[in-house]
Motif scaffolding. Structure first.
Motif, PDB file in Angstrom:
ATOM      1  N   SER A   3       0.759  -1.260   0.093  1.00 10.86           N
ATOM      2  CA  SER A   3      -0.009  -0.223  -0.058  1.00 10.86           C
ATOM      3  C   SER A   3       0.757   1.410   0.074  1.00 10.86           C
ATOM      4  O   SER A   3       0.313   2.268  -0.053  1.00 10.86           O
ATOM      5  CB  SER A   3      -0.689  -0.018   1.288  1.00 10.86           C
ATOM      6  N   ALA A   4       2.289   1.100   0.240  1.00 16.26           N
ATOM      7  CA  ALA A   4       2.909   2.279   0.395  1.00 16.26           C
ATOM      8  C   ALA A   4       4.055   2.327  -0.482  1.00 16.26           C
ATOM      9  O   ALA A   4       4.763   1.557  -0.759  1.00 16.26           O
ATOM     10  CB  ALA A   4       3.481   2.349   1.797  1.00 16.26           C
ATOM     11  N   ASP A   5       4.091   3.339  -1.307  1.00 16.99           N
ATOM     12  CA  ASP A   5       5.221   3.447  -2.295  1.00 16.99           C
ATOM     13  C   ASP A   5       6.605   3.548  -1.706  1.00 16.99           C
ATOM     14  O   ASP A   5       7.727   3.202  -2.314  1.00 16.99           O
ATOM     15  CB  ASP A   5       5.145   5.051  -3.206  1.00 16.99           C
ATOM     16  N   THR A   6       6.689   3.809  -0.246  1.00 21.77           N
ATOM     17  CA  THR A   6       7.950   4.117   0.466  1.00 21.77           C
ATOM     18  C   THR A   6       8.713   2.688   0.570  1.00 21.77           C
ATOM     19  O   THR A   6       9.906   2.629   0.397  1.00 21.77           O
ATOM     20  CB  THR A   6       7.876   4.771   1.679  1.00 21.77           C
ATOM     21  N   CYS A 114      10.606  -5.079  10.539  1.00 17.99           N
ATOM     22  CA  CYS A 114      11.564  -4.788   9.745  1.00 17.99           C
ATOM     23  C   CYS A 114      11.155  -3.572   8.915  1.00 17.99           C
ATOM     24  O   CYS A 114      11.814  -2.539   8.855  1.00 17.99           O
ATOM     25  CB  CYS A 114      12.140  -5.981   9.133  1.00 17.99           C
ATOM     26  N   LEU A 115      10.088  -3.634   8.193  1.00 20.03           N
ATOM     27  CA  LEU A 115       9.640  -2.790   7.196  1.00 20.03           C
ATOM     28  C   LEU A 115       9.062  -1.487   7.890  1.00 20.03           C
ATOM     29  O   LEU A 115       9.259  -0.321   7.496  1.00 20.03           O
ATOM     30  CB  LEU A 115       8.560  -3.279   6.214  1.00 20.03           C
ATOM     31  N   ALA A 170      12.162   9.767   8.359  1.00 16.95           N
ATOM     32  CA  ALA A 170      11.309   9.133   7.523  1.00 16.95           C
ATOM     33  C   ALA A 170      12.266   8.916   6.206  1.00 16.95           C
ATOM     34  O   ALA A 170      11.860   7.828   5.302  1.00 16.95           O
ATOM     35  CB  ALA A 170      10.220   9.757   7.234  1.00 16.95           C
ATOM     36  N   LEU A 171      13.132   9.761   5.821  1.00 14.84           N
ATOM     37  CA  LEU A 171      13.949   9.598   4.638  1.00 14.84           C
ATOM     38  C   LEU A 171      14.770   8.413   4.953  1.00 14.84           C
ATOM     39  O   LEU A 171      14.824   7.540   3.823  1.00 14.84           O
ATOM     40  CB  LEU A 171      14.720  10.973   4.388  1.00 14.84           C
ATOM     41  N   LEU A 172      15.480   8.326   6.034  1.00 15.23           N
ATOM     42  CA  LEU A 172      16.262   6.967   6.195  1.00 15.23           C
ATOM     43  C   LEU A 172      15.359   5.869   5.817  1.00 15.23           C
ATOM     44  O   LEU A 172      15.736   4.649   5.505  1.00 15.23           O
ATOM     45  CB  LEU A 172      17.160   7.041   7.448  1.00 15.23           C
ATOM     46  N   GLN A 173      14.290   5.734   6.934  1.00 15.26           N
ATOM     47  CA  GLN A 173      13.565   4.685   6.800  1.00 15.26           C
ATOM     48  C   GLN A 173      13.075   4.047   5.466  1.00 15.26           C
ATOM     49  O   GLN A 173      12.814   2.928   5.209  1.00 15.26           O
ATOM     50  CB  GLN A 173      12.182   4.841   7.733  1.00 15.26           C
TER      51      GLN A 173
END
Length: 228
Positions: A3-6, A114-115, A170-173
């Motif tokens: 569901s998440a592009d990240t 982990c995700l 959040a960028l690192l994650q």
């Protein structure tokens, strides 16, 4: 499928640095592209027909994608060497969703952690565990590594005035390190010594004190804050 592009971006970034980490071809797609039953059926008859492992990560309960989950359970039951992993994006749904797959629930929950925690080290654990699933190794559930908050990034013993760089964790994650790496490179090219920190935000008093302590101990003379 996520569901998440990240999720897709983060995994792509890790595999770009270590292309042999998974040892198999990987296809990623946002679940938004599979909203209609006809789209799901077409995807199963084309891409999933060739797959050995399908992993689904839902930011919501089973009802958000019930038809797709039912069809994937049928796909997994049709052959003994097929594996279905259903992960939750939230702690509330992780047990219910993990039970829908073919793997032990503890394995799916460990992958979900982990995700959820994110960061290169946790994503590497995630991919190595998937590789073991592909190889039929029956892997142990991975244990996510909690990220410190604040978390130092790429501190080096180098000369020059010290400059703090603060960016959202959040960028690192998400594995999205491009802006941070470009910033640190530019500072170093000017003879400066960067002291970068990842933070969840700067509203929390404990995080504020942690940032002040780390930058104070490093005698930082200026701060570049990208969270504003």
């Amino acid at each position: 499928l996520s569901s998440a592009d990240t999720d897709l971006l983060a995994i792509d970034q890790v595999l770009e640095r270590e292309p042999q980490l998974l040892g198999a071809e990987l296809r990623g797609l946002n679940l938004a592209a599979l909203g209609h039953p006809a789209q799901i059926d077409h995807y199963l008859s084309c891409t999933v027909r060739q797959a050995r492992v399908v992993l689904v990560r839902l930011l919501g309960g089973r009802g958000h994608w019930s038809y797709g989950l039912e069809r994937l359970q049928q796909w997994a039951a049709a052959a003994p060497d097929r594996h279905l992993l259903v992960l939750s994006g939230t702690a509330e749904e992780e047990v219910a969703l993990a039970s829908l797959g073919t793997a032990p629930a503890e394995l799916a929950i460990g992958l979900a952690h982990c995700l959820r925690e994110g960061g290169p080290n946790n994503l590497r654990r995630f991919l190595l565990t998937l590789r073991d699933v592909l190889n039929g190794a029956g892997p142990e559930p991975p244990t996510a590594e909690p990220l410190a908050d604040p978390l130092p990034h790429d501190w080096r013993p180098e000369p020059g005035p010290r400059v703090g760089v603060i960016a959202y964790r959040a960028l690192l994650q998400a594995g999205d390190l491009g802006l941070m790496e470009a910033t640190l490179t530019a500072l170093r090219e000017q003879g400066l010594c960067p002291r970068a920190l990842w933070v969840s935000g700067l509203r929390d008093g404990a995080v504020q004190r942690g940032v002040a302590d780390l930058l104070g101990r490093e005698n930082v003379q200026a701060v570049l804050c990208s969270t504003s």
